[in-house]
Write an enzyme that holds these catalytic residues in place. Structure first.
Site: not given
Ligand code: URA
Length: 433
Positions: A82, A161, A168, A183, A187
């Site tokens: 990621h 999320d 957010r 977050s 994932k």
């Molecule tokens: N990228 C994400 O996947 N989540 C966040 O909270 C910020 C950036």
């Protein structure tokens, strides 16, 4: 349990228990907790923070809030990668085929770009015919058959999320380290990762502007990984300047094609070797990073990674020959920006280039804005390189005359030129594991 008590508890700096975290996430996903209470709680977390135990619990509860992929049928340890996002960041597209050519499967779900940062799915969409949506069966079948598949994130992965992030975004609570870390990690965990390699970027074009913030985020994510039994490695990399020379969707695919055929650029190759080698280590395919880098270099030199990339495009319905022949969309309007003086390029601000590319049509201002896949910016020269007055410094590709004119204004004086060679920060700052 009452949500108002949990908001007050966090507001006063007290830790929340597992049961309380479950109550909040489940209640929010089911619609029992309203947005106004959830945003108040997110603001309390923003100011008071969360311990690693709380953040790990939040991550695992969010990961379980929707569908979870079971990748055990792929055999071996499944490793995901990621990036926290940058400008010209095409690492997934380059290291995916390299890692797959070294025998570690790549089954990746990626996102679309937003704001000044690009997304892997948009880049792939610039290949004619390429399908970014596959069924779960097709996705797994392709990984089993050729070792690599990259698709857009499915709708029902981590709904907690999706809902919380949207909230957010409009309540000033995005830049909280426990909320970002949970977050991202939720994932990866829901997508079935047993090993996770994180490219945490810092600098003007990154989410985290300073190395200190990037280190805090990276350490939190590595600690969450440890707490949840997932080997997690974070590489801190510099995003003060775009990665490579191409910024924009089809321009970046062409740069990846060049890189896979041994034509650099050096900074992109360096970051891919580092991240890819850690993926091979986490996938138990090599004993150490140096052996991993040798295998990845060999995949480039032998042409195995290039062949894998073309197989991958064809397997997802894309026109691989169009990539070989460089027949991708090109913007109708193009213009060079010429250097006013001779000298060394002092810096190329990644954030400003990202905004420029977005203005030309390559990025989304809001998540539903249209993009033009052939637009963007080529950095003809990069930091530290010599340029003669009158030579092209940047090449702009715009969707129409108006956006090109707007881009032209943004590009004026964007790249400073001086008589001294500039001091450059390292591309890879450190590895946290
Ligand atoms: N990228 C994400 O996947 N989540 C966040 O909270 C910020 C950036």
């Amino acid at each position: 349990m009452r949500m108002v008590d949990l908001i007050e508890k966090k507001r006063d700096g007290e830790p929340l228990s597992k049961q309380e975290i479950h109550f909040i996430i489940q209640g929010y996903v089911q619609g029992d907790i309203p947005d106004y209470q959830m945003s108040s709680w997110a603001m309390a977390v923003y100011f008071q923070g969360m311990s690693i135990e709380e953040t790990a619990e939040l991550t695992s509860t969010m990961a379980k809030s929707g569908e979870q992929l079971d990748l055990s049928t792929l055999g071996g340890r499944f490793v995901d990668k990621h990036s926290t996002g940058g400008v010209g960041d095409k690492t997934t597209l380059l290291l995916g085929p390299m890692v797959a050519a070294c025998g570690v499967p790549v089954a990746k779900m990626s996102g679309r770009g937003l704001g000044h940062t690009g997304g892997t799915i948009d880049k792939l969409s610039s290949i004619p015919g390429f399908r970014v949506e596959l069924s779960q069966e097709e996705f797994l079948e392709q990984v089993k058959k050729i070792g690599i598949a990259v698709i857009a994130q499915t709708g029902n992965l981590v709904p907690a999320d999706k809902k919380l992030y949207a909230l957010r975004d409009v309540t000033g609570t995005v830049s909280s380290i426990p909320l970002i870390a949970s977050s991202v990690m939720s994932k990866k965990i829901a997508a079935g990762a047993q090993g996770i390699v994180l490219d945490v970027k810092y600098g003007s074009g990154a989410f985290m502007k300073t190395i200190e913030d990037a280190r805090r985020l990276a350490t939190t994510m590595v600690d969450i990984g440890k707490a949840l039994g997932r080997q997690t490695i974070a590489v801190l990399s510099n995003m003060n300047e775009p990665l490579g020379r191409a910024v924009g969707n089809s321009l970046e695919i062409l740069e990846v094609a060049d890189a896979l055929q041994g034509k650099g650029p050096d900074d992109l190759i360096k970051v891919c070797l580092e991240l890819g080698a850690w993926m091979l280590v986490a996938g138990d395919s090599v004993p150490d990073v140096d052996t991993g880098k040798k295998c990845l270099l060999q995949s480039l030199e032998s042409g195995a990674a290039w062949d894998k990339f073309l197989n991958f495009i064809a397997a997802q319905g894309g026109d691989d020959q169009a990539v070989v022949d460089r027949r991708l969309q090109v913007a109708p309007w193009s213009l060079p920006i010429l250097a006013a003086d001779s000298g060394y390029v002092q810096s190329i601000d990644a954030h400003k280039i990202g905004i420029l590319a977005m203005t030309l049509g390559a990025g989304r201002v809001t998540k539903d804005s249209p993009i033009d896949l052939g637009t963007g910016v080529l950095l003809v020269k990069k930091t530290g390189e010599w340029i003669e007055a009158g030579e092209p410094l940047l090449q702009l590709y715009g969707r129409d005359k108006e956006s090109l004119a707007e881009g032209l204004l943004l590009a004026q004086d964007l790249v400073p030129i001086g008589s001294e060679t500039p001091e450059q920060l390292p591309l890879i700052e450190e590895v946290i594991q």
